[in-house]
Scaffold this active site. Structure first.
Site, PDB file in Angstrom:
ATOM      1  N   HIS A 395       0.806  -1.229   0.000  1.00 50.81           N
ATOM      2  CA  HIS A 395       0.000   0.000   0.000  1.00 50.81           C
ATOM      3  C   HIS A 395       0.833   1.270   0.000  1.00 50.81           C
ATOM      4  O   HIS A 395       0.290   2.353   0.197  1.00 50.81           O
ATOM      5  CB  HIS A 395      -0.917   0.050   1.222  1.00 50.81           C
ATOM      6  CG  HIS A 395      -1.953  -1.012   1.263  1.00 50.81           C
ATOM      7  ND1 HIS A 395      -3.231  -0.844   0.769  1.00 50.81           N
ATOM      8  CD2 HIS A 395      -1.902  -2.275   1.719  1.00 50.81           C
ATOM      9  CE1 HIS A 395      -3.927  -1.953   0.942  1.00 50.81           C
ATOM     10  NE2 HIS A 395      -3.129  -2.840   1.518  1.00 50.81           N
ATOM     11  N   LYS A 586      -8.716  13.689   4.767  1.00 50.41           N
ATOM     12  CA  LYS A 586      -7.821  12.540   4.746  1.00 50.41           C
ATOM     13  C   LYS A 586      -6.804  12.738   5.851  1.00 50.41           C
ATOM     14  O   LYS A 586      -6.769  13.802   6.480  1.00 50.41           O
ATOM     15  CB  LYS A 586      -7.113  12.425   3.388  1.00 50.41           C
ATOM     16  CG  LYS A 586      -6.457  13.752   2.916  1.00 50.41           C
ATOM     17  CD  LYS A 586      -5.779  13.615   1.565  1.00 50.41           C
ATOM     18  CE  LYS A 586      -6.754  13.684   0.410  1.00 50.41           C
ATOM     19  NZ  LYS A 586      -6.561  12.617  -0.564  1.00 50.41           N
ATOM     20  N   ARG A 587      -5.971  11.703   6.135  1.00 47.82           N
ATOM     21  CA  ARG A 587      -4.909  11.896   7.109  1.00 47.82           C
ATOM     22  C   ARG A 587      -4.055  13.107   6.722  1.00 47.82           C
ATOM     23  O   ARG A 587      -3.879  13.399   5.540  1.00 47.82           O
ATOM     24  CB  ARG A 587      -4.024  10.638   7.180  1.00 47.82           C
ATOM     25  CG  ARG A 587      -4.663   9.470   7.879  1.00 47.82           C
ATOM     26  CD  ARG A 587      -5.060   9.813   9.285  1.00 47.82           C
ATOM     27  NE  ARG A 587      -3.895   9.926  10.140  1.00 47.82           N
ATOM     28  CZ  ARG A 587      -3.570   9.058  11.078  1.00 47.82           C
ATOM     29  NH1 ARG A 587      -4.348   8.013  11.325  1.00 47.82           N
ATOM     30  NH2 ARG A 587      -2.496   9.230  11.817  1.00 47.82           N
ATOM     31  N   LYS A 592       0.551  14.430   1.110  1.00 41.63           N
ATOM     32  CA  LYS A 592      -0.822  14.691   0.644  1.00 41.63           C
ATOM     33  C   LYS A 592      -1.049  16.182   0.376  1.00 41.63           C
ATOM     34  O   LYS A 592      -2.044  16.570  -0.223  1.00 41.63           O
ATOM     35  CB  LYS A 592      -1.828  14.161   1.657  1.00 41.63           C
ATOM     36  CG  LYS A 592      -1.796  12.621   1.808  1.00 41.63           C
ATOM     37  CD  LYS A 592      -2.772  12.158   2.878  1.00 41.63           C
ATOM     38  CE  LYS A 592      -2.657  10.665   3.199  1.00 41.63           C
ATOM     39  NZ  LYS A 592      -3.302   9.804   2.192  1.00 41.63           N
ATOM     40  N   THR A 694      -8.760   6.355  -1.805  1.00 35.79           N
ATOM     41  CA  THR A 694     -10.108   5.786  -1.946  1.00 35.79           C
ATOM     42  C   THR A 694     -11.137   6.879  -1.677  1.00 35.79           C
ATOM     43  O   THR A 694     -12.261   6.801  -2.166  1.00 35.79           O
ATOM     44  CB  THR A 694     -10.318   4.605  -0.971  1.00 35.79           C
ATOM     45  OG1 THR A 694      -9.804   4.967   0.312  1.00 35.79           O
ATOM     46  CG2 THR A 694      -9.623   3.368  -1.475  1.00 35.79           C
ATOM     47  N   LYS A 698     -14.954   8.020  -3.379  1.00 35.58           N
ATOM     48  CA  LYS A 698     -16.176   8.349  -2.623  1.00 35.58           C
ATOM     49  C   LYS A 698     -16.727   9.706  -3.061  1.00 35.58           C
ATOM     50  O   LYS A 698     -17.939   9.877  -3.233  1.00 35.58           O
ATOM     51  CB  LYS A 698     -15.897   8.344  -1.113  1.00 35.58           C
ATOM     52  CG  LYS A 698     -15.495   6.957  -0.593  1.00 35.58           C
ATOM     53  CD  LYS A 698     -14.830   6.983   0.778  1.00 35.58           C
ATOM     54  CE  LYS A 698     -14.094   5.668   1.024  1.00 35.58           C
ATOM     55  NZ  LYS A 698     -13.217   5.705   2.204  1.00 35.58           N
TER      56      LYS A 698
HETATM   57  C1  26Q Z   1       3.387   0.923  10.520  1.00 36.08           C
HETATM   58  C2  26Q Z   1       4.303   0.676  11.505  1.00 36.08           C
HETATM   59  C3  26Q Z   1       4.085   1.090  12.804  1.00 36.08           C
HETATM   60  C4  26Q Z   1       2.924   1.743  13.117  1.00 36.08           C
HETATM   61  C5  26Q Z   1       1.977   1.996  12.120  1.00 36.08           C
HETATM   62  C6  26Q Z   1       2.217   1.599  10.820  1.00 36.08           C
HETATM   63  C7  26Q Z   1       1.238   1.885   9.754  1.00 36.08           C
HETATM   64  C8  26Q Z   1      -0.130   1.912  10.023  1.00 36.08           C
HETATM   65  C9  26Q Z   1      -1.045   2.202   9.030  1.00 36.08           C
HETATM   66  C10 26Q Z   1       1.642   2.133   8.464  1.00 36.08           C
HETATM   67  C11 26Q Z   1       0.716   2.416   7.474  1.00 36.08           C
HETATM   68  C12 26Q Z   1      -0.637   2.452   7.747  1.00 36.08           C
HETATM   69  C13 26Q Z   1      -1.651   2.761   6.763  1.00 36.08           C
HETATM   70  C14 26Q Z   1      -1.408   2.990   5.494  1.00 36.08           C
HETATM   71  C15 26Q Z   1      -2.465   3.371   4.549  1.00 36.08           C
HETATM   72  O1  26Q Z   1      -3.579   3.629   4.940  1.00 36.08           O
HETATM   73  N1  26Q Z   1      -2.167   3.408   3.253  1.00 36.08           N
HETATM   74  C16 26Q Z   1      -3.157   3.780   2.270  1.00 36.08           C
HETATM   75  O2  26Q Z   1      -3.796   2.605   1.804  1.00 36.08           O
HETATM   76  C17 26Q Z   1      -4.888   2.924   0.975  1.00 36.08           C
HETATM   77  C18 26Q Z   1      -5.578   1.624   0.604  1.00 36.08           C
HETATM   78  O3  26Q Z   1      -4.808   0.907  -0.297  1.00 36.08           O
HETATM   79  C19 26Q Z   1      -4.435   3.696  -0.242  1.00 36.08           C
HETATM   80  O4  26Q Z   1      -5.568   4.076  -0.976  1.00 36.08           O
HETATM   81  C20 26Q Z   1      -3.635   4.926   0.153  1.00 36.08           C
HETATM   82  O5  26Q Z   1      -3.080   5.532  -0.987  1.00 36.08           O
HETATM   83  C21 26Q Z   1      -2.523   4.524   1.114  1.00 36.08           C
HETATM   84  O6  26Q Z   1      -1.852   5.673   1.594  1.00 36.08           O
END
Ligand code: 26Q
Length: 871
Positions: A395, A586-587, A592, A694, A698
């Site tokens: 991702h 978004k985050r 971004k 995503t 929406k």
């Molecule tokens: C990793 C290590 C330690 C703590 C937290 C994390 C962590 C947690 C969540 C790393 C990444 C995430 C989330 C990532 C994420 O949401 N990525 C998004 O995924 C979507 C679905 O595929 C995409 O549409 C987005 O582009 C992408 O940013």
């Protein structure tokens, strides 16, 4: 037979009085009447009865004593009963048929509120609304009592939830596996313009949607040492002597399909102390040590890490990952082996195990350990099974977001897994050398272990080697994965790589969140499109129909007024529902580029200040999103957005023509209110950085136009809606690369571009910080001297394109036309389409339709003996 989930009569006969039901006491029934079962019936009459019954017998209340929460619980239990019926039928069918199941392993499931969605999918939304309304209650308010389970950070977690909805809707046997975090993503407050985090105690009042299964508890080990031994057959084997044992108990959440009888399971694990194990230390007299161990065991499922796309090598995070992976794999193996005659060799016939990013990538080593150490299979056979069962979705392309764990930490926590990883690596390195004996650097670059002090375990490499398929989440992202981040793996195993463009479930993101638009669509093209979203294209014929356009517009306007009411409550800000709603939710992350958006707002403000008479299109800039609590720059961006809002919204020369609001506490529920009200969707990440996105889907589905870069799924959205219905701007991915390569100097743009210089000068001069020139200096410096995400390079193109947006919006008919075309042409982005592709190309699973006739609860007594095939 009932396949539509509409109404069930299963012939319970009630005659005579029904105690404590005044309306029935009045009736004098001389004959036996057929009454729907209170736990399964779907008519308004039965739902009324069940609602009152649950209020009485579950909450212990009547209408004189009940609170809003009691009514929420009573209705939830009414829905739960109707789910259980189908859930049991689904589980029974999968068990007896030994069906292959998708096992979706994810550290996050961002479900959103359950009650409304479950009513919708069961087909009793309108009936329940009638019941609640006739009971003198406000239905929408009742739905809002439910605390949102915030068990995810953003896109990745929400994708997992959309996938579960589509899997159940497509009747694919599936199980989600994750962690039952006691605290989900923090609640966000904005105080004096700053983000303040509050813990999210979402389980405080209990959760009617989960069923705990203590009998399925499993044990998970950590720490200690390994030792070699010779087994009974004289084979050399390894044994793990752990120093810590933790228990994992599953909490099952029902996931109903839309308009069918399938209910699949989301199994979330909760950690607790293995008291027997911990208190062995009693003998050594270390009582408080034992209590400390108990506390630390329970910490494992305590809190979701609120980081998204940032690396954070925290021990507890690795403990969490291993915890849910180990519990889930043991569960999968147990269920497979409980079928008579099944051996581990055929595990792939029972389970397609999908790894949602590298968060569960330790599954590669854990499955190997279970097969080799616990089940005594040979290495090669175990490796074949592991690779056949596992697949991995990537991702992110951000190098800093690729997970790596320090080897010393790994060794301390999972010594046996480190050995297994070394063994996998040594065989893999042999293969790399055979593949390319010339390139000496190749082994080092591809190795599962990154050399250095300390060394690191590279989780993406582990997943890549241990899985049969690796997929990206949008066409561009997959191409970049193959050509950059994992290009050497793609050279070796090109057949491993696939694209699976993300999708969203239209049930939550249109039917639930935009009921008026849903009604309009159904009125024009009939039923059935919610599970066949490409059919929305049939509405293209209406774009030139003035009556249709004005109804479309009326719906959008009503949604905008509703959002304005909400913003008045949460932000105490009056926004103009006739202004263009320009939305970025978004985050908060530098890539971004929320900062680029607010720079443009300041640009407009400058124009007004320079010439208060200037003819400017009224716009409301709406922001929402959480910043990781330790992400300094992201939090500073939130401060800047709020600071700009404070100045601009009150400036009398602006006269309300532009407003900036930052809505606190972005969540699935807030998204459901925002997307239907948006006119313009901001998808402005630096090209090549956003894997898919995503939210972009929406917005488009709800008839917002996009201003965006050629990044992630924007590329495919633009292709589908037509370039003339999309506001494209900015550098392309190759141009970003070129510019970086030739030495990017952002200061040059400051010197050369007057508009941009005035924007930055206004921030630097303390205009938004009451004269304080220090507060936003880190932002100014980053723009001028280390503009990693190239905001300066894209500013002018962005500002010019925003000008075109304003022009286009002034032509109301033209705008609505474009909005309609966006909405009706994005059916491709239904997660049903995505899931069909995964089923066909990665999982090899087929639907198993569920019928209710044989397993409905209309039995008068149990007969446990007739249960078949169970060990
Ligand atoms: C990793 C290590 C330690 C703590 C937290 C994390 C962590 C947690 C969540 C790393 C990444 C995430 C989330 C990532 C994420 O949401 N990525 C998004 O995924 C979507 C679905 O595929 C995409 O549409 C987005 O582009 C992408 O940013």
């Amino acid at each position: 037979m009932n396949t539509q989930g509409k109404s069930t009569t299963n012939g319970h006969n009630f005659s005579g009085d029904y105690p404590n039901k005044p309306e029935l006491q009045q009736q004098d029934c001389p004959v036996t009447v057929q009454v729907e079962d209170d736990r399964t019936g779907m008519t308004v009459e039965t739902l009324h009865r069940a609602f009152a019954d649950n209020l009485y017998y579950i909450q212990g209340k009547n209408e004189l004593t009940a609170t809003a929460y009691d009514y929420y619980m009573a209705l939830s239990y009414t829905v739960r009963d109707r789910l259980l019926h189908r859930w049991i039928a689904s589980n029974t069918a999968y068990m007896t048929q030994g069906a292959k199941q998708v096992c979706y392993l994810s550290a996050e499931f961002l479900l959103g509120r359950q009650l409304g969605k479950n009513l919708l999918n069961l087909g009793i939304y309108d009936q329940a609304k009638q019941v609640v309304t006739e009971s003198g209650l406000d239905f929408d308010a009742l739905l809002e009592v439910e605390p949102e389970p915030g068990l995810g950070n953003g896109g990745l977690g929400r994708l997992a939830a959309c996938f579960l909805d589509s899997l159940a809707t497509l009747e694919i046997p599936a199980m989600g596996y994750g962690i039952r975090y006691e605290f989900g993503i923090f609640d966000q407050d904005i105080k004096d313009g700053c983000q303040v985090e509050r813990p999210d105690k979402w389980l405080r009042f209990g959760n009617p949607w989960e069923i705990r299964h203590p009998e399925l508890t499993v044990e998970v080990c950590y720490g200690g040492t390994t030792e070699a031994y010779e087994d009974e057959d004289g084979e050399y084997r390894k044994r793990w002597k752990p120093s810590r044992k933790v228990l994992g108990t599953p909490y099952d959440v029902p996931i109903p399909g839309y308009n069918n009888n399938t209910v699949s399971t989301l199994r979330l694990w909760r950690a607790s102390a293995n008291v027997d194990f911990d208190f062995q230390v009693f003998d050594s007299g270390d009582y408080s040590g034992a209590v400390a161990d108990k506390i630390s065991s329970e910490n494992i499922s305590k809190v979701l890490y609120p980081n998204d796309n940032t690396e954070q090598g925290k021990q507890l995070r690795l403990e969490q990952q291993y915890f849910f992976v180990s519990c889930s794999l043991k569960d999968i193996i147990h269920r497979h082996l409980s079928h008579r005659g099944k051996t581990l060799e055929t595990l792939v016939d029972s389970a397609a195990i999908q790894l949602n990013d590298t968060h569960p990538a330790i599954a590669v080593a854990e499955l190997m350990r279970l097969l080799v150490d616990e089940h005594r299979l040979g290495w090669n056979q175990a490796w074949r099974i592991t690779r056949n069962c596992l697949a991995y979705t990537n991702h992110t392309l951000l190098m800093e977001a690729l997970e790596r764990w320090p080897v010393p930490l790994f060794e301390r926590l999972l010594p046996r897994h480190l050995e297994i990883i070394y063994e996998i690596n040594s065989r893999f390195i042999d293969e790399v050398q055979r593949f390319d004996p010339e390139d000496e650097g190749r082994v080092g670059r591809m190795s599962l272990i990154e050399e250095g002090t300390p060394k690191y375990v590279r989780m993406a490499h582990l997943a890549c080697v241990g899985c049969h398929t690796v997929n990206g989440v949008a066409a561009l992202h997959t191409e970049l994965l193959k050509s950059q981040v994992l290009h050497e793996f793609n050279e070796m195993w090109p057949e491993k790589f696939q694209n699976k463009t993300n999708g969203i479930t239209p049930r939550r993101w249109l039917l639930l969140s935009n009921p008026e638009l849903t009604n309009l669509v159904t009125e024009k093209i009939g039923d059935g499109w919610a599970t066949d979203l490409e059919r929305m294209r049939q509405l293209e014929g209406y774009v030139d129909d003035p009556e249709f356009r004005s109804r479309w517009q009326a719906i959008k306007d009503a949604n905008k007024r509703q959002l304005a009411e909400r913003i008045l409550k949460t932000n105490d800000e009056d926004i103009d529902p006739t202004s263009l709603y320009d939305v970025q939710v978004k985050r908060i992350h530098e890539y971004k580029r929320q900062l680029l958006n607010i720079l443009h707002v300041i640009g407009l403000y400058n124009r007004i200040k320079a010439n208060p008479q200037t003819n400017i299109l009224p716009r409301t800039f709406i922001f929402a999103g959480k910043a990781a609590p330790g992400y300094y720059m992201a939090k500073l961006v939130i401060r800047l957005i709020n600071a700009v809002g404070k100045v601009v919204n009150r400036d009398r020369q602006v006269a309300g023509r532009i407003k900036v609001v930052f809505v606190p506490g972005y969540s699935v529920s807030l998204g459901q209110q925002i997307y239907p009200a948006a006119d313009l969707s901001e998808q402005i990440s630096t090209a090549g950085k956003e894997a898919s996105g995503t939210g972009n889907m929406k917005f488009a589905l709800n008839g917002a136009l996009t201003i965006g870069t050629l990044d992630g799924a924007n590329v495919e959205i633009r292709d589908l809606v037509g370039p003339e219905n999309f506001f494209l701007f900015g550098l392309t991915t190759p141009e970003v690369g070129q510019l970086k390569y030739h030495g990017y100097n952002s200061y040059r743009y400051y010197e050369d571009n007057t508009e941009l210089r005035q924007v930055i000068d206004r921030i630097a001069g303390g205009e938004f910080s009451e004269g304080d020139t220090e507060l936003f200096k880190p932002i100014v410096d980053s723009l001028l001297y280390h503009d990693e995400y190239m905001l300066m390079a894209d500013y002018q193109a962005y500002s010019d394109t925003q000008q075109k947006v304003s022009q286009a919006y002034r032509d109301r008919d033209g705008w609505i036309r474009m909005a309609i075309l966006n909405s009706v042409r994005v059916g491709h982005f239904s997660s049903d389409r995505t899931i069909r592709e995964y089923c066909r190309d990665i999982w090899s699973v087929k639907p198993v339709p569920i019928t209710l006739d044989s397993y409905s609860p209309d039995k008068t007594r149990l007969n446990a003996k007739k249960v078949m095939g169970r060990s």
